[in-house]
Design a protein around this motif. Sequence first.
Motif, PDB file in Angstrom:
ATOM      1  N   GLY A 214       0.807  -1.215   0.000  1.00 61.34           N
ATOM      2  CA  GLY A 214       0.000   0.000   0.000  1.00 61.34           C
ATOM      3  C   GLY A 214       0.836   1.258   0.000  1.00 61.34           C
ATOM      4  O   GLY A 214       0.408   2.286   0.538  1.00 61.34           O
ATOM      5  N   GLY A 215       2.033   1.189  -0.598  1.00 60.73           N
ATOM      6  CA  GLY A 215       2.917   2.354  -0.647  1.00 60.73           C
ATOM      7  C   GLY A 215       3.666   2.622   0.638  1.00 60.73           C
ATOM      8  O   GLY A 215       4.360   3.635   0.751  1.00 60.73           O
ATOM      9  N   ILE A 216       3.560   1.727   1.626  1.00 60.35           N
ATOM     10  CA  ILE A 216       4.236   1.896   2.910  1.00 60.35           C
ATOM     11  C   ILE A 216       5.273   0.797   3.085  1.00 60.35           C
ATOM     12  O   ILE A 216       4.941  -0.396   3.040  1.00 60.35           O
ATOM     13  CB  ILE A 216       3.229   1.845   4.083  1.00 60.35           C
ATOM     14  N   LYS A 217       6.531   1.156   3.268  1.00 59.14           N
ATOM     15  CA  LYS A 217       7.568   0.158   3.513  1.00 59.14           C
ATOM     16  C   LYS A 217       7.422  -0.313   4.960  1.00 59.14           C
ATOM     17  O   LYS A 217       7.579   0.473   5.906  1.00 59.14           O
ATOM     18  CB  LYS A 217       8.958   0.732   3.268  1.00 59.14           C
ATOM     19  N   THR A 218       7.121  -1.600   5.112  1.00 68.00           N
ATOM     20  CA  THR A 218       6.714  -2.153   6.398  1.00 68.00           C
ATOM     21  C   THR A 218       7.631  -3.287   6.827  1.00 68.00           C
ATOM     22  O   THR A 218       8.052  -4.106   6.013  1.00 68.00           O
ATOM     23  CB  THR A 218       5.265  -2.685   6.289  1.00 68.00           C
ATOM     24  N   SER A 219       7.936  -3.329   8.120  1.00 68.64           N
ATOM     25  CA  SER A 219       8.702  -4.441   8.681  1.00 68.64           C
ATOM     26  C   SER A 219       7.809  -5.236   9.615  1.00 68.64           C
ATOM     27  O   SER A 219       6.815  -4.729  10.143  1.00 68.64           O
ATOM     28  CB  SER A 219       9.933  -3.935   9.452  1.00 68.64           C
ATOM     29  N   TRP A 220       8.198  -6.477   9.823  1.00 68.94           N
ATOM     30  CA  TRP A 220       7.462  -7.348  10.751  1.00 68.94           C
ATOM     31  C   TRP A 220       8.447  -8.123  11.600  1.00 68.94           C
ATOM     32  O   TRP A 220       9.368  -8.759  11.071  1.00 68.94           O
ATOM     33  CB  TRP A 220       6.585  -8.321   9.983  1.00 68.94           C
ATOM     34  N   ASN A 221       8.284  -8.028  12.900  1.00 69.00           N
ATOM     35  CA  ASN A 221       9.040  -8.858  13.833  1.00 69.00           C
ATOM     36  C   ASN A 221       8.272 -10.176  13.950  1.00 69.00           C
ATOM     37  O   ASN A 221       7.221 -10.238  14.583  1.00 69.00           O
ATOM     38  CB  ASN A 221       9.155  -8.156  15.189  1.00 69.00           C
ATOM     39  N   GLY A 222       8.796 -11.234  13.334  1.00 69.00           N
ATOM     40  CA  GLY A 222       8.104 -12.516  13.293  1.00 69.00           C
ATOM     41  C   GLY A 222       8.435 -13.430  14.447  1.00 69.00           C
ATOM     42  O   GLY A 222       8.106 -14.625  14.399  1.00 69.00           O
ATOM     43  N   GLY A 223       9.049 -12.905  15.494  1.00 70.17           N
ATOM     44  CA  GLY A 223       9.337 -13.702  16.677  1.00 70.17           C
ATOM     45  C   GLY A 223      10.616 -13.281  17.363  1.00 70.17           C
ATOM     46  O   GLY A 223      11.658 -13.138  16.714  1.00 70.17           O
ATOM     47  N   THR A 224      10.532 -13.054  18.678  1.00 72.08           N
ATOM     48  CA  THR A 224      11.705 -12.754  19.497  1.00 72.08           C
ATOM     49  C   THR A 224      11.768 -13.781  20.616  1.00 72.08           C
ATOM     50  O   THR A 224      10.816 -13.916  21.382  1.00 72.08           O
ATOM     51  CB  THR A 224      11.613 -11.344  20.115  1.00 72.08           C
ATOM     52  N   GLY A 225      12.863 -14.509  20.688  1.00 72.07           N
ATOM     53  CA  GLY A 225      13.013 -15.522  21.726  1.00 72.07           C
ATOM     54  C   GLY A 225      14.371 -15.440  22.387  1.00 72.07           C
ATOM     55  O   GLY A 225      15.380 -15.160  21.729  1.00 72.07           O
TER      56      GLY A 225
END
Length: 287
Positions: A72-83
């Motif tokens: 949608g025109g927004i550069k997006t990051s995702w934290n897919g897990g922190t352990g």
Amino acid sequence: MIHVKQLEYCSLNEVLEAWNEGFKGYVADLHMDTDAFLKRTVQEKLSPRYSHVAFDDAKPIGILVSGIKERGGIKTSWNGGTGVHPDYRDQGVGHKLVEASLKLYEQENVELATLEAVSDNDPAIHLYEKHGYIVEDHLSILQHNGQIHSTFEIRLLEKQLSPEHLSQIGWYPVKLPWQCHEDQAGEMFIRGFYKGEELIGYTVQKKQEEYGELSRIAVYQLEMNPAYQGDEPLIQAFLNQALYADKNLKRTIINVRHSNALFEPVLSLGFQEAFKQVWMLQTLNNK
């Protein structure tokens, strides 16, 4: 000495040890072998370049996996897990991993950082809040087996839509939980429901058949035109068709937002909550 480096510079054995030790005692069993870890990396669009492993000297003690893409025109990051390894929790390892990830997001000109955390995991939520994330919404995984007992009074016209079509809808939600994006791995089927020429709502879903009959659906987006969200007959008609109310099958709705106007109507159909998370966002000032 505790230090953090990008996952792409670690061996696969180091990564697996960091993952499996880091998620010991987690609410769900996340233990993985090599094949499972690599498969998840591809399916969730995660990247070794954007992920990090924490070490105590040469010992892997923590991990944070990430993906970055434009939607949608927004550069997006995702934290897919922190352990973090049980022996190293509450010692600042999580902070180091989140700091490293945010620094990398800024270097990559990410505009929106996102993640989900289990609703009752207060330590994780507080960790992310300390680093600028805020709770945007609450998410639930909802399930229903069998037929849905509901009255069919209106029949909507159904059309198959493309991802490109979705982006042209004025009320299309640009910000969505990562796993609900229509461009995630796997065969996504987009169904639009119309009254005349007007789009009433749409679903993004996966379907599974057994012996030629539909047996299971997983719904990743269940969205309705805001202009009709107060029209009970249309809501009922849309949900009846979108969720195959007349069929005996297993239904799962993935990470439905509690702010979604359809959340309560879906619950009223007999869906049960199987899992609950918070959806956290952070706007990064890179423009």
